[in-house]
Design a protein around this motif. Structure first.
Motif, PDB file in Angstrom:
ATOM      1  N   GLU A  36       0.814  -1.219   0.000  1.00 59.02           N
ATOM      2  CA  GLU A  36       0.000   0.000   0.000  1.00 59.02           C
ATOM      3  C   GLU A  36       0.845   1.264   0.000  1.00 59.02           C
ATOM      4  O   GLU A  36       0.441   2.285  -0.552  1.00 59.02           O
ATOM      5  CB  GLU A  36      -0.942   0.003   1.204  1.00 59.02           C
ATOM      6  CG  GLU A  36      -2.082  -0.977   1.055  1.00 59.02           C
ATOM      7  CD  GLU A  36      -3.068  -0.893   2.198  1.00 59.02           C
ATOM      8  OE1 GLU A  36      -3.179   0.187   2.825  1.00 59.02           O
ATOM      9  OE2 GLU A  36      -3.731  -1.909   2.447  1.00 59.02           O
ATOM     10  N   ASP A  37       2.043   1.192   0.588  1.00 56.33           N
ATOM     11  CA  ASP A  37       2.924   2.365   0.623  1.00 56.33           C
ATOM     12  C   ASP A  37       3.804   2.473  -0.629  1.00 56.33           C
ATOM     13  O   ASP A  37       4.645   3.356  -0.730  1.00 56.33           O
ATOM     14  CB  ASP A  37       3.790   2.364   1.877  1.00 56.33           C
ATOM     15  CG  ASP A  37       4.677   1.129   2.003  1.00 56.33           C
ATOM     16  OD1 ASP A  37       4.641   0.253   1.108  1.00 56.33           O
ATOM     17  OD2 ASP A  37       5.401   1.039   3.007  1.00 56.33           O
ATOM     18  N   GLY A  38       3.623   1.554  -1.590  1.00 52.58           N
ATOM     19  CA  GLY A  38       4.369   1.590  -2.842  1.00 52.58           C
ATOM     20  C   GLY A  38       5.644   0.781  -2.845  1.00 52.58           C
ATOM     21  O   GLY A  38       6.276   0.622  -3.889  1.00 52.58           O
ATOM     22  N   ILE A  39       6.042   0.252  -1.711  1.00 54.66           N
ATOM     23  CA  ILE A  39       7.294  -0.495  -1.605  1.00 54.66           C
ATOM     24  C   ILE A  39       7.142  -1.871  -2.263  1.00 54.66           C
ATOM     25  O   ILE A  39       6.105  -2.517  -2.161  1.00 54.66           O
ATOM     26  CB  ILE A  39       7.720  -0.640  -0.129  1.00 54.66           C
ATOM     27  CG1 ILE A  39       7.892   0.744   0.507  1.00 54.66           C
ATOM     28  CG2 ILE A  39       8.988  -1.471   0.009  1.00 54.66           C
ATOM     29  CD1 ILE A  39       8.908   1.635  -0.175  1.00 54.66           C
ATOM     30  N   VAL A  40       8.208  -2.297  -2.924  1.00 50.93           N
ATOM     31  CA  VAL A  40       8.205  -3.561  -3.668  1.00 50.93           C
ATOM     32  C   VAL A  40       7.906  -4.765  -2.770  1.00 50.93           C
ATOM     33  O   VAL A  40       8.325  -4.828  -1.625  1.00 50.93           O
ATOM     34  CB  VAL A  40       9.547  -3.768  -4.400  1.00 50.93           C
ATOM     35  CG1 VAL A  40      10.703  -3.915  -3.433  1.00 50.93           C
ATOM     36  CG2 VAL A  40       9.471  -4.968  -5.336  1.00 50.93           C
ATOM     37  N   VAL A  41       7.153  -5.700  -3.343  1.00 53.24           N
ATOM     38  CA  VAL A  41       6.882  -6.994  -2.732  1.00 53.24           C
ATOM     39  C   VAL A  41       7.252  -8.042  -3.774  1.00 53.24           C
ATOM     40  O   VAL A  41       6.757  -7.989  -4.899  1.00 53.24           O
ATOM     41  CB  VAL A  41       5.392  -7.143  -2.348  1.00 53.24           C
ATOM     42  CG1 VAL A  41       5.100  -8.535  -1.836  1.00 53.24           C
ATOM     43  CG2 VAL A  41       4.976  -6.087  -1.343  1.00 53.24           C
ATOM     44  N   VAL A  42       8.132  -8.950  -3.418  1.00 55.87           N
ATOM     45  CA  VAL A  42       8.526 -10.024  -4.331  1.00 55.87           C
ATOM     46  C   VAL A  42       7.536 -11.172  -4.166  1.00 55.87           C
ATOM     47  O   VAL A  42       7.399 -11.727  -3.079  1.00 55.87           O
ATOM     48  CB  VAL A  42       9.963 -10.507  -4.058  1.00 55.87           C
ATOM     49  CG1 VAL A  42      10.325 -11.652  -4.987  1.00 55.87           C
ATOM     50  CG2 VAL A  42      10.947  -9.361  -4.211  1.00 55.87           C
ATOM     51  N   LEU A  43       6.854 -11.498  -5.248  1.00 56.63           N
ATOM     52  CA  LEU A  43       5.874 -12.578  -5.219  1.00 56.63           C
ATOM     53  C   LEU A  43       6.522 -13.931  -5.523  1.00 56.63           C
ATOM     54  O   LEU A  43       6.077 -14.958  -5.023  1.00 56.63           O
ATOM     55  CB  LEU A  43       4.772 -12.319  -6.246  1.00 56.63           C
ATOM     56  CG  LEU A  43       4.000 -11.020  -6.082  1.00 56.63           C
ATOM     57  CD1 LEU A  43       3.033 -10.839  -7.242  1.00 56.63           C
ATOM     58  CD2 LEU A  43       3.265 -11.000  -4.749  1.00 56.63           C
ATOM     59  N   ARG A  44       7.535 -13.908  -6.372  1.00 57.86           N
ATOM     60  CA  ARG A  44       8.208 -15.140  -6.795  1.00 57.86           C
ATOM     61  C   ARG A  44       9.682 -14.811  -6.983  1.00 57.86           C
ATOM     62  O   ARG A  44      10.061 -14.189  -7.962  1.00 57.86           O
ATOM     63  CB  ARG A  44       7.576 -15.646  -8.089  1.00 57.86           C
ATOM     64  CG  ARG A  44       7.967 -17.032  -8.490  1.00 57.86           C
ATOM     65  CD  ARG A  44       7.068 -17.568  -9.605  1.00 57.86           C
ATOM     66  NE  ARG A  44       6.905 -16.649 -10.708  1.00 57.86           N
ATOM     67  CZ  ARG A  44       7.627 -16.667 -11.824  1.00 57.86           C
ATOM     68  NH1 ARG A  44       8.580 -17.553 -11.977  1.00 57.86           N
ATOM     69  NH2 ARG A  44       7.398 -15.805 -12.787  1.00 57.86           N
ATOM     70  N   ALA A  45      10.513 -15.237  -6.058  1.00 56.10           N
ATOM     71  CA  ALA A  45      11.924 -14.840  -6.054  1.00 56.10           C
ATOM     72  C   ALA A  45      12.792 -15.656  -7.007  1.00 56.10           C
ATOM     73  O   ALA A  45      13.770 -15.145  -7.539  1.00 56.10           O
ATOM     74  CB  ALA A  45      12.495 -14.951  -4.641  1.00 56.10           C
ATOM     75  N   GLU A  46      12.449 -16.915  -7.235  1.00 56.26           N
ATOM     76  CA  GLU A  46      13.304 -17.809  -8.012  1.00 56.26           C
ATOM     77  C   GLU A  46      13.055 -17.697  -9.515  1.00 56.26           C
ATOM     78  O   GLU A  46      11.918 -17.566  -9.953  1.00 56.26           O
ATOM     79  CB  GLU A  46      13.068 -19.265  -7.592  1.00 56.26           C
ATOM     80  CG  GLU A  46      13.359 -19.535  -6.124  1.00 56.26           C
ATOM     81  CD  GLU A  46      14.813 -19.386  -5.748  1.00 56.26           C
ATOM     82  OE1 GLU A  46      15.683 -19.714  -6.581  1.00 56.26           O
ATOM     83  OE2 GLU A  46      15.081 -18.949  -4.625  1.00 56.26           O
ATOM     84  N   ALA A  47      14.134 -17.751 -10.284  1.00 52.61           N
ATOM     85  CA  ALA A  47      14.078 -17.818 -11.747  1.00 52.61           C
ATOM     86  C   ALA A  47      14.912 -19.031 -12.155  1.00 52.61           C
ATOM     87  O   ALA A  47      16.135 -19.013 -12.042  1.00 52.61           O
ATOM     88  CB  ALA A  47      14.620 -16.553 -12.381  1.00 52.61           C
ATOM     89  N   ALA A  48      14.243 -20.061 -12.616  1.00 51.83           N
ATOM     90  CA  ALA A  48      14.910 -21.334 -12.861  1.00 51.83           C
ATOM     91  C   ALA A  48      15.575 -21.430 -14.228  1.00 51.83           C
ATOM     92  O   ALA A  48      16.754 -21.730 -14.329  1.00 51.83           O
ATOM     93  CB  ALA A  48      13.922 -22.475 -12.680  1.00 51.83           C
TER      94      ALA A  48
END
Length: 64
Positions: A28-40
């Motif tokens: 809500e404050d605009g700060i990033v949220v990582v939904l899926r950290a891994e890239a295979a």
């Protein structure tokens, strides 16, 4: 490979969300949220590198 978000550096510009909305969101404050950290696979890793490079505050980094 995985992405790490430094929420203390994030300015809330939302470039990561625009580039990859399945991987990133914003609180809500605009700060990033990582939904899926891994890239295979290699294609995902290249896309993630590109997204990280567009972060204006350099709040995103990559780790193996």
């Amino acid at each position: 490979m995985r992405v790490i978000a430094d929420t203390n550096r994030c300015l809330g510009a939302g470039q990561c969300v625009l580039a990859d909305p399945e991987r990133f969101d914003q609180a809500e404050d605009g700060i990033v949220v990582v939904l899926r950290a891994e890239a295979a696979d290699l294609a995902e890793q290249e896309e993630l590198r590109e997204t990280v490079s567009h972060c204006p505050s350099r709040a995103l980094s990559l780790a193996d």
